[in-house]
Design an enzyme around this catalytic site. Sequence first.
Site, PDB file in Angstrom:
ATOM      1  CE  LYS A 210      -2.243   2.790   3.346  1.00 52.76           C
ATOM      2  NZ  LYS A 210      -1.983   3.922   2.514  1.00 52.76           N
ATOM      3  N   GLY A 263       6.472   4.593   8.973  1.00 52.82           N
ATOM      4  CA  GLY A 263       5.523   5.690   9.182  1.00 52.82           C
ATOM      5  C   GLY A 263       5.606   6.184  10.614  1.00 52.82           C
ATOM      6  CB  SER A 264       3.323   8.298  12.541  1.00 49.25           C
ATOM      7  OG  SER A 264       2.131   7.542  12.487  1.00 49.25           O
ATOM      8  CB  THR A 265       5.759   6.491  17.002  1.00 49.35           C
ATOM      9  OG1 THR A 265       7.125   6.615  16.571  1.00 49.35           O
ATOM     10  CG2 THR A 265       5.734   5.658  18.272  1.00 49.35           C
ATOM     11  N   GLY A 268       2.365   2.833  14.010  1.00 48.77           N
ATOM     12  CA  GLY A 268       3.124   1.623  14.343  1.00 48.77           C
ATOM     13  C   GLY A 268       2.482   0.865  15.497  1.00 48.77           C
ATOM     14  CD  GLU A 286      12.312   4.046   9.317  1.00 46.34           C
ATOM     15  OE1 GLU A 286      12.124   4.902  10.219  1.00 46.34           O
ATOM     16  OE2 GLU A 286      12.326   4.310   8.105  1.00 46.34           O
ATOM     17  CD  GLU A 419       9.242  12.015  13.193  1.00 48.82           C
ATOM     18  OE1 GLU A 419       8.195  11.367  13.352  1.00 48.82           O
ATOM     19  OE2 GLU A 419      10.232  11.586  12.584  1.00 48.82           O
TER      20      GLU A 419
HETATM   21  P1  ADP Z   1       2.037  10.227   8.590  1.00 49.81           P
HETATM   22  O1  ADP Z   1       1.378  10.757   9.822  1.00 49.81           O
HETATM   23  O2  ADP Z   1       3.419  10.697   8.408  1.00 49.81           O
HETATM   24  O3  ADP Z   1       1.205  10.311   7.350  1.00 49.81           O
HETATM   25  P2  ADP Z   1       1.246   7.540   9.005  1.00 49.81           P
HETATM   26  O4  ADP Z   1       1.846   6.574   9.946  1.00 49.81           O
HETATM   27  O5  ADP Z   1      -0.137   8.008   9.280  1.00 49.81           O
HETATM   28  O6  ADP Z   1       2.273   8.706   8.885  1.00 49.81           O
HETATM   29  O7  ADP Z   1       1.245   6.953   7.526  1.00 49.81           O
HETATM   30  C1  ADP Z   1       2.198   6.076   7.001  1.00 49.81           C
HETATM   31  C2  ADP Z   1       1.474   5.001   6.215  1.00 49.81           C
HETATM   32  O8  ADP Z   1       0.645   4.272   7.112  1.00 49.81           O
HETATM   33  C3  ADP Z   1       0.548   5.527   5.117  1.00 49.81           C
HETATM   34  O9  ADP Z   1       0.600   4.655   4.014  1.00 49.81           O
HETATM   35  C4  ADP Z   1      -0.814   5.474   5.795  1.00 49.81           C
HETATM   36  O10 ADP Z   1      -1.885   5.384   4.882  1.00 49.81           O
HETATM   37  C5  ADP Z   1      -0.677   4.219   6.599  1.00 49.81           C
HETATM   38  N1  ADP Z   1      -1.628   4.106   7.724  1.00 49.81           N
HETATM   39  C6  ADP Z   1      -2.206   5.112   8.419  1.00 49.81           C
HETATM   40  N2  ADP Z   1      -3.033   4.614   9.365  1.00 49.81           N
HETATM   41  C7  ADP Z   1      -2.975   3.261   9.274  1.00 49.81           C
HETATM   42  C8  ADP Z   1      -3.594   2.175   9.983  1.00 49.81           C
HETATM   43  N3  ADP Z   1      -4.454   2.372  10.965  1.00 49.81           N
HETATM   44  N4  ADP Z   1      -3.260   0.917   9.617  1.00 49.81           N
HETATM   45  C9  ADP Z   1      -2.380   0.686   8.638  1.00 49.81           C
HETATM   46  N5  ADP Z   1      -1.790   1.660   7.924  1.00 49.81           N
HETATM   47  C10 ADP Z   1      -2.072   2.940   8.229  1.00 49.81           C
END
Ligand code: ADP
Length: 521
Positions: A210, A263-265, A268, A286, A419
Amino acid sequence: MSSFPATRALRATVSRGLRFASTASSATLKAGRREVSVPTGIFINNEFRTSIGDNKFGVVSPATGQEVLQIEEGREEDVNEAVSAARAAFKSQWAKSDPVWRGALLNRLAELMERDREDIIALEMLDTGKTYKQASTGDFPGAVGTLKYYAGWADKVVGLTSFNIPKTFAYTRREPIGVCGQIIPWNFPLLMFIWKIAPALATGNTVVIKSAEATPLGALKCCELIKEAGFPPGVINLVSGFGNTVGNAITNHMDVDKVAFTGSTATGRRILQASASSNLKKVTLELGGKGPNIIFPDVDMDKTVDWAAWGINMNAGQTCHAGTRIYVHDDVYDAFVDAFAKRMSSLKVGDNFDSSVDQGPQNNKLQYDKILQYIESGKQEGATVKTGGKKVEGTDGGYFIEPTVFTNVKPDMKIMREEIFGPVVCVSRFSSESEVIALANDTSYGLAAAVHTKDYERAVRVTNALQSGTTWVNMYNFVHWSIPFGGYKESGFGRECGEAALENYTEVKAVYFNMGMEAPK
Ligand code: ADP
């Protein structure tokens, strides 16, 4: 949340897929001076299809804030279909295929990317707001280099043999895990796409990936080349869409064996919870960072200013390993701050297709607003804006922010602890090595850090003491595909890049042979 048994999910998706999906088209976009075509569909079994629910979403240019095209938006049903295709490909041939062939396919994909280099770079610039310099000397060669590196690994992943145990011998096999669900962010979309597919494919896994909703174009373009390269159908499947639908469906899926996430903590944590409440799929994460960049007095000041500026300006500060907390020794604090602020204020911010520009727009509106809020919070909490500190005026609709340097920042201020993910940096002073080590480690993150000094004993002492997955000496923000990358503490676990990444994508099976041992009675 999909917690249904795998077989039911597979049957349901196949029938739904046959009923609704049809071939999706492609679009031609103006990216700088180039016209670049990009497919718009969900990529499953080497075909671009419409989404099962016939949903679409808009892709926005960060330089203008305007929508540039609509692409197919996947949902849970599309993920189910992609997982089903990946599972079938895993079982039918890919997992047991000749690794030399897998390596050759990865190399072929790298060659096709090099052929289409300028189109891919232009598309990435349009989608992300990156400058040509960033996309062409960082992201693109990083992606191609990673492919070639893991192509080389494909036929070199082997196990151990042991004759050390009396009356037995044992060996281990490194087997692919299965279907890998890969979720990537918007800051390095092309590079993360390749980081997430190359080691997985080299070791015989299949992939459902994705892209981030803000930056889906590079991955779509790569899928076109994946088909052309000759990867079998179902080995790589791409479902564009949102985190709470596509991401959620991948992480909760009962037939996905592993998730690799960048992506974000906060997200995660959700992914770990999804694994725990579904099939305990393996997870590597990560996540965020708040990198300390430590400057001792015995440095070449010009070079150190260069690296400190690169530490925050690379990719407009949208980097989890950015050097956002600069700690400078008292003896050189004033000299550093003056030179550094001068450098930061000299950077030209503007349209990323203009080759004289150093910093393009931030990637998306959400992030742009978040960065501006952090800048406001820094001002309100009493930090000093040395330079920058606001959006760039007169940039209709685009997401442009001045490179911003804060001084007089206290350890408990929000801008020092959280961050920001933008061109905003805090500079503080220190007087002793032990003090700065404590300050540097005073964070929940542990992704990257640096020390600048000519004293090599101090360099070793300090890097050893830093709780951080990557540490640099006299440099910042350099990551190579052959060296492991990942975090300590809340920056995640597991390592990408290098040989270390192969461990994330293989199960180790132990096989014992009886060589004359009697059963215990
Ligand atoms: P940012 O806040 O920097 O956008 P995210 O962690 O929200 O970072 O996004 C990183 C990735 O994780 C994106 O592809 C986003 O669509 C995806 N993402 C966001 N929320 C979820 C979730 N609940 N489950 C799985 N993937 C997610």
